[in-house]
Motif scaffolding. Sequence first.
Motif, PDB file in Angstrom:
ATOM      1  N   UNK A 109      49.321  49.679  12.885  1.00 42.79           N
ATOM      2  CA  UNK A 109      48.937  49.575  14.296  1.00 42.79           C
ATOM      3  C   UNK A 109      50.018  49.025  15.201  1.00 42.79           C
ATOM      4  N   UNK A 110      51.204  48.795  14.628  1.00 39.48           N
ATOM      5  CA  UNK A 110      52.287  48.280  15.467  1.00 39.48           C
ATOM      6  C   UNK A 110      52.665  49.312  16.526  1.00 39.48           C
ATOM      7  N   UNK A 111      53.313  48.837  17.586  1.00 39.34           N
ATOM      8  CA  UNK A 111      53.939  49.778  18.520  1.00 39.34           C
ATOM      9  C   UNK A 111      55.380  49.959  18.050  1.00 39.34           C
TER      10      UNK A 111
ATOM     11  N   UNK B 165      48.461  40.431  23.209  1.00 33.74           N
ATOM     12  CA  UNK B 165      49.053  39.274  22.553  1.00 33.74           C
ATOM     13  C   UNK B 165      49.221  39.405  21.043  1.00 33.74           C
ATOM     14  N   UNK B 166      48.344  40.200  20.403  1.00 35.77           N
ATOM     15  CA  UNK B 166      48.343  40.228  18.944  1.00 35.77           C
ATOM     16  C   UNK B 166      49.110  41.424  18.400  1.00 35.77           C
ATOM     17  N   UNK B 167      49.724  42.191  19.279  1.00 37.82           N
ATOM     18  CA  UNK B 167      50.419  43.412  18.838  1.00 37.82           C
ATOM     19  C   UNK B 167      51.764  43.093  18.190  1.00 37.82           C
ATOM     20  N   UNK B 168      52.036  43.772  17.082  1.00 35.99           N
ATOM     21  CA  UNK B 168      53.327  43.654  16.419  1.00 35.99           C
ATOM     22  C   UNK B 168      54.203  44.814  16.909  1.00 35.99           C
ATOM     23  N   UNK B 169      55.475  44.526  17.177  1.00 38.69           N
ATOM     24  CA  UNK B 169      56.400  45.593  17.560  1.00 38.69           C
ATOM     25  C   UNK B 169      57.355  45.860  16.406  1.00 38.69           C
TER      26      UNK B 169
ATOM     27  N   UNK C 155      57.925  40.606  16.180  1.00 37.59           N
ATOM     28  CA  UNK C 155      58.506  41.942  15.980  1.00 37.59           C
ATOM     29  C   UNK C 155      59.333  42.027  14.712  1.00 37.59           C
ATOM     30  N   UNK C 156      59.545  43.265  14.270  1.00 39.60           N
ATOM     31  CA  UNK C 156      60.347  43.578  13.087  1.00 39.60           C
ATOM     32  C   UNK C 156      61.496  44.461  13.556  1.00 39.60           C
TER      33      UNK C 156
ATOM     34  N   UNK D 143      52.801  56.368  11.946  1.00 36.44           N
ATOM     35  CA  UNK D 143      53.190  55.472  13.037  1.00 36.44           C
ATOM     36  C   UNK D 143      52.796  56.151  14.342  1.00 36.44           C
ATOM     37  N   UNK D 144      51.605  55.817  14.812  1.00 33.32           N
ATOM     38  CA  UNK D 144      51.010  56.595  15.913  1.00 33.32           C
ATOM     39  C   UNK D 144      51.432  56.109  17.288  1.00 33.32           C
TER      40      UNK D 144
END
Lengths: 372, 372
Positions: free
Chosen positions: B32-34, B81-85, B110-111, B49-50
């Motif tokens: 679910x990351x962006x 706030x909870x989104x991982x990039x 982020x990664x 990776x949608x």
Amino acid sequence: MQDSFEVSASTGTYAVTVGDQLLADVVREHPNAVYIVDTILEDRLPPEAKRRIRIDALEANKSLEYAPHLISELRKAGADRSTHLVAIGGGIIQDVVTFAASIFMRGLPWTYMPTTLLSMVDSCIGGKSSINAAGYKNLVGNFYPPKKVLVDVSFISTLDAEMIAGGLFEAAKICYASNYQAFLDYLACSPGLKMTDEQAVNVIRHSLLTKKWFIEIDEFDQKERLLLNFGHTFGHALEAATDFGISHGVGVGLGMLVAAQYAKRETELTDAGKDHVAHLIEHVKDMIGPRAERVLQSPAHVDLDLAMEKFEFDKKHKSDSYRIVIPNREGALALVSVSKTPETRRKILGAFSAAFDEISWPYQIPQVVTPA
Amino acid sequence: MQDSFEVSASTGTYAVTVGDQLLADVVREHPNAVYIVDTILEDRLPPEAKRRIRIDALEANKSLEYAPHLISELRKAGADRSTHLVAIGGGIIQDVVTFAASIFMRGLPWTYMPTTLLSMVDSCIGGKSSINAAGYKNLVGNFYPPKKVLVDVSFISTLDAEMIAGGLFEAAKICYASNYQAFLDYLACSPGLKMTDEQAVNVIRHSLLTKKWFIEIDEFDQKERLLLNFGHTFGHALEAATDFGISHGVGVGLGMLVAAQYAKRETELTDAGKDHVAHLIEHVKDMIGPRAERVLQSPAHVDLDLAMEKFEFDKKHKSDSYRIVIPNREGALALVSVSKTPETRRKILGAFSAAFDEISWPYQIPQVVTPA
Ligand SMILES: NC(=O)c1ccc[n+]([C@@H]2O[C@H](COP(=O)([O-])OP(=O)(O)OC[C@H]3O[C@@H](n4cnc5c(N)ncnc54)[C@H](O)[C@@H]3O)[C@@H](O)[C@H]2O)c1
Ligand SMILES: NC(=O)c1ccc[n+]([C@@H]2O[C@H](COP(=O)([O-])OP(=O)(O)OC[C@H]3O[C@@H](n4cnc5c(N)ncnc54)[C@H](O)[C@@H]3O)[C@@H](O)[C@H]2O)c1
Ligand SMILES: [Zn+2]
Ligand SMILES: [Zn+2]
């Protein structure tokens, strides 16, 4: 008349001084600093402060889109890695300078002199910036505390009653969020529309020392500090629904009333809890209730349907629940999640109207509550 | 083939893994990351990776002026706030995402997956961003390391020889800045234009472990880390003077040659010092010297008068002296201040031309050296 204390942050400790006539000292200490000043306050700057950048305190300037302009002004003023910045103004100037100072050549040291009561009692410590971006209010921001905060109460004399009330609502919020005794101690400092410099110093010091606990225990807004959003989710909805006809501080006052009404109607308050909540309501009414109509010459027209819509889209909510700070059982604040149902929406709308009824402020409610 | 280590930063510790075929794992771990990806690499992303944002790796996009666009894309992608990039790309994507991740709602985790050799061996650790603003290159920036760095050497296969050489110059710079033995160990990993995946993993691991010492001891670029500017002040001048016809990595290689020539001519090198410097020069010549002309199909035309002008305005200099990193006595690097005199300018210009002579790269020198 001057009092100092320290705040510790992950980037180091900074000193906060509350007093009067502090501006001349800063200019003596930092003759070569770049002074970034609210345009309307520029004439307070002694002529020795030679390098100046003026910023109009407008929401449009508190934006990511405006940042390149300030960066370019800094560059034109000859700022380099070793330059000290001094920011003089309210929350807008603070937000803009926090952000610009944090990124210019990867960070310059800065001093902040808050000039609105709101920034004196609250935002001047904590290191946060809130910046508008891509049309969204406060969507971006960061943490970059100044090296020194100097609260000079002489700036208060030119603030109008609405701005004083708004500042006091933020102070009341902080103290109430801490505990009931802190709220009583705050009231004992004689917060009001007309304060002597000494009373102002006391109110500000008490508010900042109370806030210090929150920001030291939770610098990055993960837990305890979230209670300081008390009044803000409802308040922001009202600010937005009136196209900012309701100012931030007054919005917080109203927002605390909405939260109090919600608590009275939807949670189980003990007798002590009812008492504490009633005491808070009285303080807010003293400032913007019917007895104090001179504070708000012509209250903004409020459409509660629009306010509910703005509330709905607050970014602090989860996808399935609203997150609000409300007084609980003994009256202490709690961050609660309430599931998003038509029933909840009716309850929140009810709290909005009860709050406006409480202070006899006219509003418009929708004919039909549309279930989503 | 995979190896991990940790880097500690003031904001916490992050893990670095060097290996191959790591992309599929990330997508599995963060469905679910962006994903923010260099446009030309989008087709490497698995369909799982949608949520995707594409960025063209252009200097214009690495700017404060571009930031609102990315913030708005994040908002449209539904980031909260909870989104991982997850950022996938070279230094430009890294800079842009470091900055955006640090400010979006005051910070998202982020990664980072570097995809150029330069970002793999160097910039992927350290947490820095460099952002163009108001027309000035890298005038602003900040520190905001990812939670995880995943170096997947499979991305190297599509890089051209110039990009490989540029990456290796940054690795050579780091190792030489550490100590001569680290440089010898680097050479023992067989750095070159054609490396097997295993050789690449070894070069990258050695370079990053060497850099780790610098960034842990001096996270905010105050002292030791400044040595990693080796080759950069001269290199930036060459990049700018050719309107970026010379790429960053090749500029660093050339810049190290200029610094080496300056040291040979203007400082007292011991015999060992001369030896170490000569060894470094040989490595650079192996990559872009006359024996390796295929790396640079048509070398950019260089006007040394313009390069001197660009050098002059580097923001790292003081008002009365140039600050450059050069090999000293035993060949180890030192950050030195050289006073700004016509004499110094002639010496620096001399080092520039000697470096270009060394690799038989044509250049244009001014007829008259204008004293300032
Ligand atoms: N970052 C934070 O922690 C934080 C906290 C609260 C509010 N804010 C932000 O701060 C802003 C509101 O700040 P604010 O209300 O402190 O002030 P402000 O900067 O918005 O100024 C409000 C008005 O008062 C004027 N003013 C400032 N000082 C004055 C003085 N001494 N006398 C007369 N007029 C004066 C300004 O020119 C402006 O017209 C909002 O954008 C809000 O989002 C940020
Ligand atoms: N923040 C730091 O610490 C730091 C350090 C060094 C450089 N930088 C910045 O990084 C930028 C240079 O970065 P860079 O050279 O790593 O790359 P880049 O992002 O500038 O990309 C260079 C080119 O390579 C392409 N590319 C990327 N990966 C590829 C792949 N696997 N195969 C084929 N093509 C690929 C890109 O699309 C682009 O055309 C500069 O802006 C520089 O200022 C920053
Ligand atoms: Zn507030
Ligand atoms: Zn570099």
